[in-house]
Design a protein around this motif. Structure first.
Motif, PDB file in Angstrom:
ATOM      1  N   TYR A  88       0.821  -1.217   0.000  1.00  0.00           N
ATOM      2  CA  TYR A  88       0.000   0.000   0.000  1.00  0.00           C
ATOM      3  C   TYR A  88       0.848   1.258   0.000  1.00  0.00           C
ATOM      4  O   TYR A  88       0.329   2.355  -0.100  1.00  0.00           O
ATOM      5  CB  TYR A  88      -0.889   0.017   1.265  1.00  0.00           C
ATOM      6  CG  TYR A  88      -0.122  -0.315   2.535  1.00  0.00           C
ATOM      7  CD1 TYR A  88       0.672   0.634   3.172  1.00  0.00           C
ATOM      8  CD2 TYR A  88      -0.156  -1.597   3.084  1.00  0.00           C
ATOM      9  CE1 TYR A  88       1.403   0.329   4.304  1.00  0.00           C
ATOM     10  CE2 TYR A  88       0.583  -1.922   4.219  1.00  0.00           C
ATOM     11  CZ  TYR A  88       1.362  -0.955   4.819  1.00  0.00           C
ATOM     12  OH  TYR A  88       2.095  -1.266   5.933  1.00  0.00           O
ATOM     13  N   ALA A 129       8.970   7.638  10.193  1.00  0.00           N
ATOM     14  CA  ALA A 129      10.144   7.415   9.341  1.00  0.00           C
ATOM     15  C   ALA A 129       9.922   6.197   8.445  1.00  0.00           C
ATOM     16  O   ALA A 129       9.433   5.163   8.895  1.00  0.00           O
ATOM     17  CB  ALA A 129      11.382   7.194  10.210  1.00  0.00           C
ATOM     18  N   TRP A 131      11.383   3.585   7.498  1.00  0.00           N
ATOM     19  CA  TRP A 131      12.444   2.634   7.815  1.00  0.00           C
ATOM     20  C   TRP A 131      11.842   1.266   8.090  1.00  0.00           C
ATOM     21  O   TRP A 131      10.733   1.171   8.621  1.00  0.00           O
ATOM     22  CB  TRP A 131      13.152   3.055   9.117  1.00  0.00           C
ATOM     23  CG  TRP A 131      14.154   4.141   8.999  1.00  0.00           C
ATOM     24  CD1 TRP A 131      14.988   4.408   7.959  1.00  0.00           C
ATOM     25  CD2 TRP A 131      14.461   5.114  10.016  1.00  0.00           C
ATOM     26  NE1 TRP A 131      15.791   5.479   8.253  1.00  0.00           N
ATOM     27  CE2 TRP A 131      15.492   5.926   9.515  1.00  0.00           C
ATOM     28  CE3 TRP A 131      13.971   5.361  11.301  1.00  0.00           C
ATOM     29  CZ2 TRP A 131      16.040   6.977  10.240  1.00  0.00           C
ATOM     30  CZ3 TRP A 131      14.505   6.399  12.031  1.00  0.00           C
ATOM     31  CH2 TRP A 131      15.540   7.205  11.510  1.00  0.00           C
ATOM     32  N   THR A 159       6.808   6.580  14.828  1.00  0.00           N
ATOM     33  CA  THR A 159       6.613   5.329  14.111  1.00  0.00           C
ATOM     34  C   THR A 159       7.831   5.161  13.219  1.00  0.00           C
ATOM     35  O   THR A 159       8.049   5.926  12.285  1.00  0.00           O
ATOM     36  CB  THR A 159       5.249   5.318  13.369  1.00  0.00           C
ATOM     37  OG1 THR A 159       5.112   4.067  12.698  1.00  0.00           O
ATOM     38  CG2 THR A 159       5.053   6.465  12.383  1.00  0.00           C
ATOM     39  N   GLY A 161       9.259   1.799  12.492  1.00  0.00           N
ATOM     40  CA  GLY A 161       9.476   0.407  12.102  1.00  0.00           C
ATOM     41  C   GLY A 161       9.802  -0.455  13.322  1.00  0.00           C
ATOM     42  O   GLY A 161       9.473  -0.084  14.454  1.00  0.00           O
ATOM     43  N   ASN A 182       1.525  -0.397  13.225  1.00  0.00           N
ATOM     44  CA  ASN A 182       0.253  -0.987  12.799  1.00  0.00           C
ATOM     45  C   ASN A 182       0.412  -2.446  12.388  1.00  0.00           C
ATOM     46  O   ASN A 182       1.435  -2.828  11.826  1.00  0.00           O
ATOM     47  CB  ASN A 182      -0.306  -0.202  11.602  1.00  0.00           C
ATOM     48  CG  ASN A 182      -0.771   1.188  11.996  1.00  0.00           C
ATOM     49  OD1 ASN A 182      -1.011   1.451  13.169  1.00  0.00           O
ATOM     50  ND2 ASN A 182      -0.891   2.079  11.031  1.00  0.00           N
ATOM     51  N   ASP A 184      -1.900  -3.498  10.331  1.00  0.00           N
ATOM     52  CA  ASP A 184      -2.358  -3.205   8.964  1.00  0.00           C
ATOM     53  C   ASP A 184      -3.453  -4.102   8.405  1.00  0.00           C
ATOM     54  O   ASP A 184      -4.402  -3.626   7.820  1.00  0.00           O
ATOM     55  CB  ASP A 184      -1.181  -3.125   7.971  1.00  0.00           C
ATOM     56  CG  ASP A 184      -0.379  -1.874   8.204  1.00  0.00           C
ATOM     57  OD1 ASP A 184      -1.010  -0.816   8.381  1.00  0.00           O
ATOM     58  OD2 ASP A 184       0.859  -1.940   8.269  1.00  0.00           O
ATOM     59  N   ARG A 202       5.811  -8.024  13.736  1.00  0.00           N
ATOM     60  CA  ARG A 202       5.042  -6.859  14.197  1.00  0.00           C
ATOM     61  C   ARG A 202       4.685  -7.025  15.683  1.00  0.00           C
ATOM     62  O   ARG A 202       4.864  -6.120  16.486  1.00  0.00           O
ATOM     63  CB  ARG A 202       3.771  -6.799  13.358  1.00  0.00           C
ATOM     64  CG  ARG A 202       3.458  -5.581  12.521  1.00  0.00           C
ATOM     65  CD  ARG A 202       4.527  -4.770  11.990  1.00  0.00           C
ATOM     66  NE  ARG A 202       4.014  -3.456  11.611  1.00  0.00           N
ATOM     67  CZ  ARG A 202       4.767  -2.463  11.166  1.00  0.00           C
ATOM     68  NH1 ARG A 202       6.063  -2.602  11.013  1.00  0.00           N
ATOM     69  NH2 ARG A 202       4.237  -1.302  10.862  1.00  0.00           N
ATOM     70  N   ILE A 221      -5.455  -0.855   7.903  1.00  0.00           N
ATOM     71  CA  ILE A 221      -5.921  -0.164   6.694  1.00  0.00           C
ATOM     72  C   ILE A 221      -7.101  -0.954   6.119  1.00  0.00           C
ATOM     73  O   ILE A 221      -7.063  -2.176   6.064  1.00  0.00           O
ATOM     74  CB  ILE A 221      -4.808  -0.086   5.623  1.00  0.00           C
ATOM     75  CG1 ILE A 221      -3.510   0.502   6.218  1.00  0.00           C
ATOM     76  CG2 ILE A 221      -5.252   0.713   4.420  1.00  0.00           C
ATOM     77  CD1 ILE A 221      -2.338   0.549   5.239  1.00  0.00           C
ATOM     78  N   LEU A 253      -7.380   3.196   2.757  1.00  0.00           N
ATOM     79  CA  LEU A 253      -6.220   3.234   1.863  1.00  0.00           C
ATOM     80  C   LEU A 253      -6.225   4.512   1.031  1.00  0.00           C
ATOM     81  O   LEU A 253      -7.234   4.869   0.415  1.00  0.00           O
ATOM     82  CB  LEU A 253      -6.235   2.025   0.912  1.00  0.00           C
ATOM     83  CG  LEU A 253      -5.078   2.024  -0.106  1.00  0.00           C
ATOM     84  CD1 LEU A 253      -3.752   1.672   0.560  1.00  0.00           C
ATOM     85  CD2 LEU A 253      -5.353   1.070  -1.261  1.00  0.00           C
ATOM     86  N   VAL A 254      -5.076   5.202   1.032  1.00  0.00           N
ATOM     87  CA  VAL A 254      -4.869   6.301   0.087  1.00  0.00           C
ATOM     88  C   VAL A 254      -4.200   5.640  -1.122  1.00  0.00           C
ATOM     89  O   VAL A 254      -3.043   5.220  -1.028  1.00  0.00           O
ATOM     90  CB  VAL A 254      -3.946   7.395   0.679  1.00  0.00           C
ATOM     91  CG1 VAL A 254      -3.728   8.505  -0.336  1.00  0.00           C
ATOM     92  CG2 VAL A 254      -4.523   7.954   1.972  1.00  0.00           C
ATOM     93  N   ALA A 292      -5.910   7.952   7.798  1.00  0.00           N
ATOM     94  CA  ALA A 292      -5.718   8.312   6.386  1.00  0.00           C
ATOM     95  C   ALA A 292      -7.036   8.172   5.621  1.00  0.00           C
ATOM     96  O   ALA A 292      -7.897   7.378   5.987  1.00  0.00           O
ATOM     97  CB  ALA A 292      -4.654   7.412   5.767  1.00  0.00           C
ATOM     98  N   LEU A 320       1.799  11.854   5.970  1.00  0.00           N
ATOM     99  CA  LEU A 320       3.264  11.746   5.885  1.00  0.00           C
ATOM    100  C   LEU A 320       3.713  12.329   4.550  1.00  0.00           C
ATOM    101  O   LEU A 320       4.526  13.239   4.478  1.00  0.00           O
ATOM    102  CB  LEU A 320       3.688  10.280   6.028  1.00  0.00           C
ATOM    103  CG  LEU A 320       3.534   9.701   7.446  1.00  0.00           C
ATOM    104  CD1 LEU A 320       3.806   8.206   7.457  1.00  0.00           C
ATOM    105  CD2 LEU A 320       4.442  10.404   8.457  1.00  0.00           C
TER     106      LEU A 320
END
Ligand code: SAM
Ligand code: DTB
Ligand code: SF4
Length: 342
Positions: A88, A129, A131, A159, A161, A182, A184, A202, A221, A253-254, A292, A320
């Motif tokens: 995404y 970031a 990352w 955030t 990573g 997240n 996600d 995660r 998301i 989702l964007v 988002a 972001l």
């Protein structure tokens, strides 16, 4: 037994006598649980929409001020060029999205952005970031950013990573209030979306964040082409974290051209509000953030999400890297709905 809700902090109550709003006598509150079953969540998804929204709004009013919405502001402190392949994300180095990769920005730039966010009314400043994980050599600068933003009287969130135990402990000691990480999507759907890390990776970082004493911000998301079962799996995984995350961002989702999931079918606004409502019911005490996707949402859809129990948003004209409604638009929406920023 009828439950009475104090509505004295509604703006209207300043000039009128105190009022109460009564909840249906047959309403039975869900106990706070970290042991939700798939069948229970399926039953929530099967409810007629109005019944679901009433239940979510009722749970919301038991645990939160009815007309207050928390405002967080994001800043990308390290943009693009990320080693992960989240399907995404326009910041992954695996996809050609035209986004230019940048280095970690300096602390003064972060502090100036935080000052502006505070002046705009944000209560929390979230630094993100691109990352897979931070490098140990960046930790001094990151901790300095946290300290200076916190000294301004803002809540802090990062955030970055995956973290090591030492990194989580250092951020916590520097004064980081929240760590956003997240999940996600549902564990069963994870491999479809990301191949460079596992769902368990995660969870591992989320555990380290908890153990370090920071609050957890963890969400997902919707609108990535996931199935109805996957949405249930996402909410089950979030609500059965023990304890549940203090903050739960629900992102629409964007879609970004060039990303593998960029041409997913957009989520229908009613279905999106349904996910928010069920998150509210399953995680009564958490802040549920309408995250988002607001840029392309109507005022009516956002109002429905607030009615479904969302009580936090990201403010500022960029998330972001993608667009978000302007301060003027959000102010107008809050005024129209009688929502007070928190
Ligand atoms: N790299 C870190 C990580 O992934 O944990 C932090 C930054 S990453 C951009 C933070 C979150 O932004 C992701 O977990 C995802 O939920 C969200 N996100 C990224 N791209 C998105 C998009 N196009 N639409 C909606 N949410 C998105
Ligand atoms: C979250 O759940 N959503 C935010 C924040 N946590 C870091 C990020 C949304 C990013 C949307 C795409 C972009 O602007 O780059
Ligand atoms: Fe990297 Fe985070 Fe984007 Fe995944 S979501 S590609 S980890 S910046």
């Amino acid at each position: 037994m009828a439950v009475l809700i104090d509505s004295s902090d509604l703006p209207i109550s300043k000039s009128k006598p105190r009022k109460t709003v009564s909840i249906p006598a047959d309403y039975a509150p869900h106990p706070i649980s970290n042991a939700w079953t798939r069948a229970e969540v399926e039953a929530l998804f099967a409810l007629p929409f109005m019944d679901l929204i009433l239940q979510a709004q009722t749970v919301h009013r038991e645990h939160h001020a009815p007309n207050k919405v928390q405002m967080s502001q994001l800043l990308s402190i390290k943009t693009g060029g990320c080693a992960e392949d989240c399907g995404y994300c326009n910041q992954s180095a695996h996809f050609d999205t035209g986004l230019k990769a940048e280095k970690l920005i300096d602390t003064d730039t972060v502090v100036a952005a935080a000052r502006k966010a505070k002046a705009g009314g944000a209560g929390r400043f979230c630094m993100g970031a691109a990352w897979r994980e931070p490098k140990d050599r960046d930790m001094d600068a990151l901790c300095d950013m946290v300290g200076q933003v916190k000294d301004m009287g803002l809540e802090t969130c990062m955030t970055l990573g995956m973290l090591s135990t030492k990194q989580a402990d250092r951020l916590s000691s520097a004064g980081l209030d929240y760590y956003n990480h997240n999940i996600d999507t549902a564990p069963e759907d994870y491999d479809r979306v990301i191949s460079t890390r596992t769902f368990e990776d995660r969870l591992h970082t989320l555990n380290l964040v908890r153990e370090s004493g920071m609050k957890v911000c963890c969400g997902g998301i919707v609108g990535m082409g996931e199935t109805a079962e996957d949405r249930i799996g996402l909410l089950l995984a979030l609500a059965n974290l023990n304890p549940a995350p203090e903050s739960v961002p629900i992102n629409a989702l964007v879609p970004v051209p060039g990303t593998p999931l960029g041409d997913s079918e957009p989520v229908h606004p009613i279905e999106f509000a349904r996910v928010i409502a069920i998150a509210r019911i399953m995680m009564p005490k958490s802040y549920v953030r309408l995250s988002a996707g607001r840029e392309t949402m109507s005022d009516e859809t956002q109002a429905l999400c607030f009615m479904a129990g969302a009580n936090s948003i990201f403010v500022g004209e960029t998330l972001l890297t993608t667009d978000n409604p302007s301060e003027t638009e959000d102010r107008a929406l809050f005024a129209r709905l009688g929502i007070q920023p928190e």
